[in-house]
Design a protein around this motif. Sequence first.
Motif: not given
Length: 760
Positions: A540-546, A557-558, A626-627
Amino acid sequence: MTKAKFNASKAYAPKEEEGTAFFDDGREIELLHFVYSHPDIESIRGSPANVLNAIDEYGRTKKYLMNVGEDKGKIVCDLIADVKPQVMVELGGYIGYSCILFGDAIRRAGGQRYYSLEMNPEFAAVIMSLVDLAGLSDIVKVVVGKSDASIARLYHEGLLQHIDLMFLDHYKPAYATDVKLCEELGLITPGSVLAADNVIYPGNPPYLEYVRKSVEEKRKSAGETRRLESLPDRTLNQYKERYGEMRFSQSAGNPDLVYESKLVHSFEPTGEPNILIILLSIAFIPVSATITIVSLLITYFSGTYYELPRPGPECKTILVTGVSMTKGLTIARMLARFHPHRIIAADTEPVPFISPGRYSRAVTKFYRLEAPGAVGATRYIDTLLDVIRQEKVDLWISCSSVEGAVEDGEVAKRAREEIGSAFEAVQFDSEVVEKLHEKDAFMEYIQSLGLPIPESHRCTSAKEVEDILGSSTNLNDNEKIEAGKRFILKPIGVDDKARSQMMTLLPLPEGREATSSYLSTLTISPENPYILQQYIKGSEYCTHSLVVHGEVKAFVACPSSDMLMQYEALPADSALSMKMLDFTKRVADDGGPDFTGHLSFDFLISGEGNAAHLYPIECNPRAHTAVVLFAENPVMADTYITVVDPDFEKKWPGRPPSVAIPYNYVQGYYWIGHDFVVRYLLFLMMLPSFPGHYSEVLKGPDVFWDHLWQWKDATWVVWDPVPFFVLYHVYWPMRFLGALLSGREWSRVNVSTGKMFGAK
Ligand SMILES: C[S@@+](CC[C@H](N)C(=O)[O-])C[C@H]1O[C@@H](n2cnc3c(N)ncnc32)[C@H](O)[C@@H]1O
């Protein structure tokens, strides 16, 4: 692996002092009366969880019970979900707590039989009665007698041919001898898993020595007599009064078997209270105070180096919400550090004046908001709108928690309507939030974009689930279910308790009846809909984006870390990261010019590199922790400014780049308080009773030291150390004190978001 902090309000009554009976004094029968005369007996009947609750209630309010308890029980339940044993054996059943907990977990994981071996016929009768009450008699078999005799009998009668998982929780000297007997009978073979309780405290050196020996060492020591002097007298004599001297099987075992062993630390049901954590915080005040004072002195004497840009006449007012959490604080800091604007903050605070963010140098003014749930959504929305009006906010960067997600969408919508183009928000409107945040609506939406999703169905009844399982698998054949396609079932709403059942793979391999009977234990209804989703095995991976006006401006992504509380970015140029970025760009692009906000996804990845398949499983239309990977990153700060200053890119050509990515000079981010307790302190607590193989017990501290030297704490920065001090010496002690005084149950806490997770 370690477990979270112990919840004091769940503590059982204290164990009686040494020399005083703490079992077999009539309390086991008293427990039966307690359960059967419980006012909620009708809802207890047929529900393993409610029977366990009733046992816990007795343990908390009446007398101590030597049960495995919730914390350690959870570890074994996770193991069951992982190993999916067909046959599990427990040695030592007592009153049936572990038997009911694990018997139920076995049923969910598709297993067939749970044997509970108990030598005391009175206790065995209690187990049988409670197992029956829980509705588990079809899967659980209670066997009365000494464990070695029962194992041999079950084997010779042909009832037990193999043990997939064994839970050892009986007489400590019998752990190793019973394991050897099972080896000799061929019941334990390569692939069998053993879970042994109490090997750290009070400790069981003979057992640990045995399972850690190499083949050569075992061959050499074959025939040697057992050395029991390493076990305390109290343990050796535990059953002497009723059973006299205990005899053991003399089996030589199978010396050719070697075990991979792992120590797992957890709590007894009596546990350590909140007060210990508060005392720990007090004990560390001198260390944190020194770090804080030294940081302040460095900043003071560094001249202009750590000076923050002063807001000039052209400055904008930027409101950041969620600064009690690391994510909000990180964003406020990066803006204040690199741009001459006025940063104000607003957040909910469980107790006034304890938010770490309000003490940040980055924040010029702080407003306290009432939690949306506490006073109703309207009050939260109105207060936030008032702050935006009163402070003439030019840009609002929303970093709020999941509880306020939809309300924040409403605030953004109303403020945009009221103020017009003079106001900007990094926050999606409420309709967008609802579409992305609701699991089933999100799946439908992603599918409508032509992007791949795991097969998903919204279900409002158990019958509907069964029908879908029937048409998607060969459940209708009423024979062994194909190993191929399996599903997981998750509640659509936020339901922490039901979430713990999510990993039950459906259909159950036992067939249609077992699956229906499992489904009937869930409350699936139009008011409480579930999503049935194809099970995908993968990481499983998660992401943060603006996302600004439909364009992805920053992305990371991490690997998902959840309660491990550590974030390490995937290289931005890796195939996997690029695939996740492409997916995010596709969704952002579809959002169009009004689509501005933080966007995070959870993905399951099967396969590797370019061959990897991406399955989005959840979307969080808000900032992700994750930010922190962007902390102290001027490029990321620039991206926020482009929202409020459209000419920024013209004024500063080349800034920011098309997609901002984290710097890679920091390996990762962690939270030192969490790491210290979970990875260091708990492991140190094991040392006094640890019989050997220090390398294993030191793994946790090793990771802690690695983090300390090579990673970065997510809340401490030299130019703004006070929030760090407040987090560990004001905010969390106050939260634990609150939990202590109110008796609020918690089983895990998230240091970064301030969330205390419920006990069940
Ligand atoms: C710690 S309790 C078990 C608790 C139980 N596993 C739970 O978590 O709910 C230990 C139990 O093992 C039983 N026991 C001790 N020696 C045994 C043996 N040799 N064979 C079978 N049962 C035994 C005791 O009677 C007692 O009920």
